[in-house]
Design a protein around this motif. Structure first.
Motif, PDB file in Angstrom:
ATOM      1  N   MET A 153      37.364  31.611  35.630  1.00  0.00           N
ATOM      2  CA  MET A 153      36.956  32.952  36.037  1.00  0.00           C
ATOM      3  C   MET A 153      37.929  33.994  35.501  1.00  0.00           C
ATOM      4  SD  MET A 153      36.020  32.153  40.030  1.00  0.00           S
ATOM      5  CE  MET A 153      37.725  31.696  40.384  1.00  0.00           C
ATOM      6  N   SER A 154      37.484  35.250  35.555  1.00  0.00           N
ATOM      7  CA  SER A 154      38.350  36.361  35.179  1.00  0.00           C
ATOM      8  C   SER A 154      38.076  37.528  36.121  1.00  0.00           C
ATOM      9  CB  SER A 154      38.097  36.784  33.733  1.00  0.00           C
ATOM     10  OG  SER A 154      38.943  37.872  33.379  1.00  0.00           O
ATOM     11  N   ASP A 155      39.102  38.334  36.349  1.00  0.00           N
ATOM     12  CA  ASP A 155      38.995  39.533  37.185  1.00  0.00           C
ATOM     13  C   ASP A 155      38.599  40.697  36.267  1.00  0.00           C
ATOM     14  OD1 ASP A 155      39.258  41.665  38.867  1.00  0.00           O
ATOM     15  OD2 ASP A 155      41.311  41.244  39.476  1.00  0.00           O
ATOM     16  N   TRP A 167      36.115  39.048  40.695  1.00  0.00           N
ATOM     17  CA  TRP A 167      36.067  37.840  39.878  1.00  0.00           C
ATOM     18  C   TRP A 167      34.636  37.501  39.454  1.00  0.00           C
ATOM     19  CZ3 TRP A 167      40.534  35.747  38.251  1.00  0.00           C
ATOM     20  CH2 TRP A 167      41.696  36.056  38.956  1.00  0.00           C
ATOM     21  N   TYR A 168      34.514  37.012  38.228  1.00  0.00           N
ATOM     22  CA  TYR A 168      33.227  36.501  37.746  1.00  0.00           C
ATOM     23  C   TYR A 168      33.497  35.237  36.939  1.00  0.00           C
ATOM     24  CZ  TYR A 168      34.277  38.219  33.030  1.00  0.00           C
ATOM     25  OH  TYR A 168      34.846  38.422  31.799  1.00  0.00           O
ATOM     26  N   THR A 169      32.488  34.383  36.833  1.00  0.00           N
ATOM     27  CA  THR A 169      32.631  33.120  36.104  1.00  0.00           C
ATOM     28  C   THR A 169      32.460  33.363  34.612  1.00  0.00           C
ATOM     29  OG1 THR A 169      31.822  31.803  37.970  1.00  0.00           O
ATOM     30  CG2 THR A 169      31.713  30.787  35.789  1.00  0.00           C
ATOM     31  N   ARG A 181      43.720  38.962  34.490  1.00  0.00           N
ATOM     32  CA  ARG A 181      43.893  37.820  35.384  1.00  0.00           C
ATOM     33  C   ARG A 181      42.791  36.792  35.134  1.00  0.00           C
ATOM     34  NH1 ARG A 181      47.314  37.738  39.395  1.00  0.00           N
ATOM     35  NH2 ARG A 181      46.006  36.506  40.770  1.00  0.00           N
ATOM     36  N   ALA A 217      41.539  32.641  36.262  1.00  0.00           N
ATOM     37  CA  ALA A 217      41.654  31.653  37.341  1.00  0.00           C
ATOM     38  C   ALA A 217      40.784  30.443  37.010  1.00  0.00           C
ATOM     39  CB  ALA A 217      41.243  32.257  38.680  1.00  0.00           C
ATOM     40  N   THR A 257      42.482  27.110  43.901  1.00  0.00           N
ATOM     41  CA  THR A 257      42.297  27.911  42.683  1.00  0.00           C
ATOM     42  C   THR A 257      43.655  28.293  42.104  1.00  0.00           C
ATOM     43  OG1 THR A 257      40.212  28.805  43.509  1.00  0.00           O
ATOM     44  CG2 THR A 257      41.289  30.008  41.728  1.00  0.00           C
ATOM     45  N   ALA A 313      45.484  30.834  39.636  1.00  0.00           N
ATOM     46  CA  ALA A 313      45.271  32.145  39.018  1.00  0.00           C
ATOM     47  C   ALA A 313      46.546  32.623  38.345  1.00  0.00           C
ATOM     48  CB  ALA A 313      44.818  33.159  40.064  1.00  0.00           C
TER      49      ALA A 313
END
Length: 415
Positions: free
Chosen positions: A171-173, A180-182, A206, A208, A221, A223
């Protein structure tokens, strides 16, 4: 004349007796099968199993027992609940004395209920058995996970010694405020590997990752704030075929298509079974080919697109498995290797780990659509010419085929 009639009479009688014998044997067999399948609806439930022993395993346990001496017994079953609340039922016939329970995502104590089930479907009273699973693969694998920056994004490294079917969700912010999204979900049962997400600017962001198994158990998780390394997509319009002695550049043709030569590797077309560089059948392995990038680059990574079309061609036949890349800025015209530097050796990975001839939907997406990612070794020199040396294919073919190659890197800096 009468003798002939007698012979015909006895032959007819013999055939009749033989037919009756077959019918009698068939009826007897049917009767025996009926006896085996016969169940007494008024019979009591079978007795419980005894001598229960537990051998805890990662994510579950093996439960062994002694079967009751009861002709009505059909099977033994275990009923238990996972952490998600899903109820699981595992059955084992009267030919076995072991049940395997699995799917736990922790190491806590759990209760499993055992039942003996009769041929009339009547169940014995339950017997509660306590198990305490060892560290499940989803947690053990997460302990090995690392997250770091790479060219254009982030790389996840892992070790999965159990070779369990796992998903890695990266994921990333998007805003820096916890939105957050995948970015991608990777499916694999490989014992180790590198998973990369790309397409990000060289700015702090960021990332994760967490691990999930097929029972929806999830790890913690990990991150990190990372700055992706800067890179550029190489211009394929500058690529040119180079024909050196000992190279295998001759293409193959079939079903009326034009010869499938090297330039098909950089025409920006993949996931097409006919759009490949395909060498001549029985041209032999190891085998190599050479091309010009047009300029000198320090390469960061590349994508390798496998041939599409028939699933039997993927991770099979002439699909490339093990290969080397060599670099040069002034290759010898005689095709010898003295003017070439070894850049690295690369092995294609089949995410599912399925046997030869079998592929999953994830394998197809990974190899043909997304492309298989390979990172170049850090600290390599800038090169203009590349030489691919194909050492091994997934099948037994004495040729190879590749759909497309895409490269990233940076032009050589002026001193």
């Amino acid at each position: 004349m009468k003798k002939m009639n007698y012979n015909m009479y006895f032959k007819s009688k013999s055939r009749l007796f033989l037919l009756c014998g077959f019918i009698l044997l068939w009826c007897t067999r049917c009767k025996r099968e009926d006896m085996l399948l016969y169940t007494d609806g008024t019979a009591a439930a079978p007795a419980k199993v005894s001598g229960i022993k537990v051998a805890n395993q990662p994510g579950g346990a093996f439960i062994t027992y002694q079967l009751p001496d009861d002709p009505n017994l059909l099977y033994v079953k275990a009923v238990y609940k996972l952490g998600s609340g899903e109820e699981m039922t595992i059955k084992s016939s009267y030919f076995s004395d072991t049940l395997k329970v699995e799917g736990y995502g922790d190491t806590s104590a759990h209760e499993v209920k055992l039942y003996s089930v009769g041929k009339n479907n009547k169940e014995s009273e339950s017997q509660a058995v306590s198990i305490k699973p060892l560290t499940p693969p989803v947690m053990k694998t997460f302990e090995s996970v690392s997250l770091a920056e790479t060219f254009g994004g982030a790389v996840v490294k892992f070790s999965n010694l159990a070779k369990a079917n796992l998903s890695f969700i990266v994921m990333s912010d998007s805003t820096g405020r916890g939105d957050w999204y995948t970015v991608n979900t990777f499916y694999t049962k490989a014992d180790s590997g590198r998973l990369t997400v790309r397409g990000f600017k060289p700015e702090e962001r960021r990332f994760a990752v967490y691990v999930r198994d097929r029972w929806e158990n999830k790890s913690d998780t990990l991150a990190k704030a990372l700055v992706p390394l800067e890179e550029f997509l190489l211009d394929k319009g500058k690529f040119k075929e180079v024909r050196l002695p000992t190279d295998n550049w001759q293409g193959h043709s079939w079903s009326g298509v034009s010869t499938r030569t090297m330039p098909f590797l950089w025409n920006n077309v993949w996931n097409n079974g006919s759009d490949v560089f395909h060498t001549v059948p029985n041209s032999g392995l190891p085998s190599w080919f050479t091309f010009d990038l047009g300029n000198k680059y320090v390469l960061s990574r590349f994508k390798f697109y496998h041939r599409a079309g028939n699933n039997n061609d993927l991770y099979n036949n002439a699909d490339v498995k093990l290969f080397e890349i060599w670099g040069s800025n002034n290759p010898n015209s005689d095709g010898t290797w003295a003017s070439w530097d070894s850049v690295g050796t690369f092995t294609s990975i089949k995410p599912s780990g399925l046997p030869l001839g079998q592929v999953s939907n994830e394998d197809i997406q990974f190899a043909r659509v997304d492309g298989e990612d390979f990172d170049m070794p850090a600290g390599i020199n800038a090169y203009r010419y590349l030489r691919f040396r194909i050492r091994e294919v997934w099948g037994l073919a004495q040729m190879f085929y590749i759909s497309e190659l895409t490269f990233w890197g940076a032009p050589e800096k002026d001193n």
